[in-house]
Design an enzyme around this catalytic site. Sequence first.
Site, PDB file in Angstrom:
ATOM      1  CG  ASP A   6      -7.173   1.127  -1.624  1.00 48.69           C
ATOM      2  OD1 ASP A   6      -6.375   1.959  -1.138  1.00 48.69           O
ATOM      3  OD2 ASP A   6      -6.804   0.260  -2.433  1.00 48.69           O
ATOM      4  CB  SER A   7      -6.276   4.707  -4.222  1.00 50.79           C
ATOM      5  OG  SER A   7      -5.537   3.494  -4.251  1.00 50.79           O
ATOM      6  CB  CYS A  69      -6.157   3.452   1.628  1.00 47.45           C
ATOM      7  SG  CYS A  69      -4.933   4.452   0.761  1.00 47.45           S
ATOM      8  CD  GLU A 147      -6.449   0.198  -9.300  1.00 48.11           C
ATOM      9  OE1 GLU A 147      -7.435   0.505  -9.991  1.00 48.11           O
ATOM     10  OE2 GLU A 147      -6.557  -0.207  -8.119  1.00 48.11           O
ATOM     11  CB  CYS A 178       0.697  -0.944  -0.773  1.00 45.67           C
ATOM     12  SG  CYS A 178      -0.442  -0.529  -2.117  1.00 45.67           S
ATOM     13  CG  HIS A 180      -3.256  -1.832  -5.119  1.00 45.13           C
ATOM     14  ND1 HIS A 180      -3.717  -0.817  -4.307  1.00 45.13           N
ATOM     15  CD2 HIS A 180      -3.955  -1.728  -6.280  1.00 45.13           C
ATOM     16  CE1 HIS A 180      -4.634  -0.122  -4.967  1.00 45.13           C
ATOM     17  NE2 HIS A 180      -4.804  -0.651  -6.163  1.00 45.13           N
TER      18      HIS A 180
HETATM   19  N1  DGL Z   1      -3.773   0.545  -1.812  1.00 48.56           N
HETATM   20  C1  DGL Z   1      -3.311   1.753  -1.236  1.00 48.56           C
HETATM   21  C2  DGL Z   1      -2.427   1.530  -0.037  1.00 48.56           C
HETATM   22  O1  DGL Z   1      -2.653   0.603   0.691  1.00 48.56           O
HETATM   23  C3  DGL Z   1      -2.881   2.868  -2.156  1.00 48.56           C
HETATM   24  C4  DGL Z   1      -2.253   2.496  -3.462  1.00 48.56           C
HETATM   25  C5  DGL Z   1      -2.116   3.705  -4.395  1.00 48.56           C
HETATM   26  O2  DGL Z   1      -3.158   4.190  -4.854  1.00 48.56           O
HETATM   27  O3  DGL Z   1      -0.986   4.136  -4.633  1.00 48.56           O
HETATM   28  O4  DGL Z   1      -1.545   2.310   0.228  1.00 48.56           O
END
Ligand code: DGL
Length: 242
Positions: A6-7, A69, A147, A178, A180
């Site tokens: 993931d990011s 991600c 984050e 997402c 997150h």
């Molecule tokens: N967690 C990631 C997703 O599921 C990317 C979040 C990001 O870095 O903007 O899209």
Amino acid sequence: MIGLFDSGLGGLTVLARVRERMPSADIVFFADQANVPYGDRTHAELLELLQANLARLDARGVDAIVMACNTSCAVAERYGWPKTRAPVVDLIESAAIAVDRGGFARVGIVATAATVGAGSYGRTIRARVGGIDVVEVPAPALVPLVEAGATEGQRPRAAVAEVCGHLPLDLDALVFGCTHYPVLESHFRAALGDGIALIDPAFMQAERTAELLGSRAQGSGSTEYTTSGDEVAFLANVARFL
Ligand code: DGL
């Protein structure tokens, strides 16, 4: 061995579900925190990052690359998946399967700006569930909060309420588009009440990975964490998250 990327920290919500399902699998997790947030990047940049992240995990000889991600899956759905040696488990496909199983007629998707801009969620879900109504809403403020570890209290609560204010009131379900966002689930619940189902595609992602790998998911239960960002901060957050 299973590879996830993931990011940033959001991918740990997928890792947690994969670990629950496959306790003895060996897992490598890569967080590309040098480039977070992905959601504010251009599709061309995201395709380059996707290619690099897939190649990195492929080079480790993993048996499967389990996408953690959505933003990367969104650009791949729109422009085509780069070739990999290992099979890839697509997270947006998992979300669509979960929506189908739920039998919903009208679903909302909250996701990054890049994911919503790609239109991949709407296309993938409509292709699977005929006649379904899909509304996609971007929530760019949420990834930086997660984050930064700001997941409790008034700031994340207000940010989630702001996002939910853009959703129609008559949804059957809301998908966390997402990885997150599941960390902020209690704030979504507070904003939306109990009448809307909240769907975290990570559960279906883990189920599909277990099906794909079968006995190949049996190893020593090791987990390796790597980041392109600050390693000390990352490992402290991993401990806090899991
Ligand atoms: N967690 C990631 C997703 O599921 C990317 C979040 C990001 O870095 O903007 O899209």
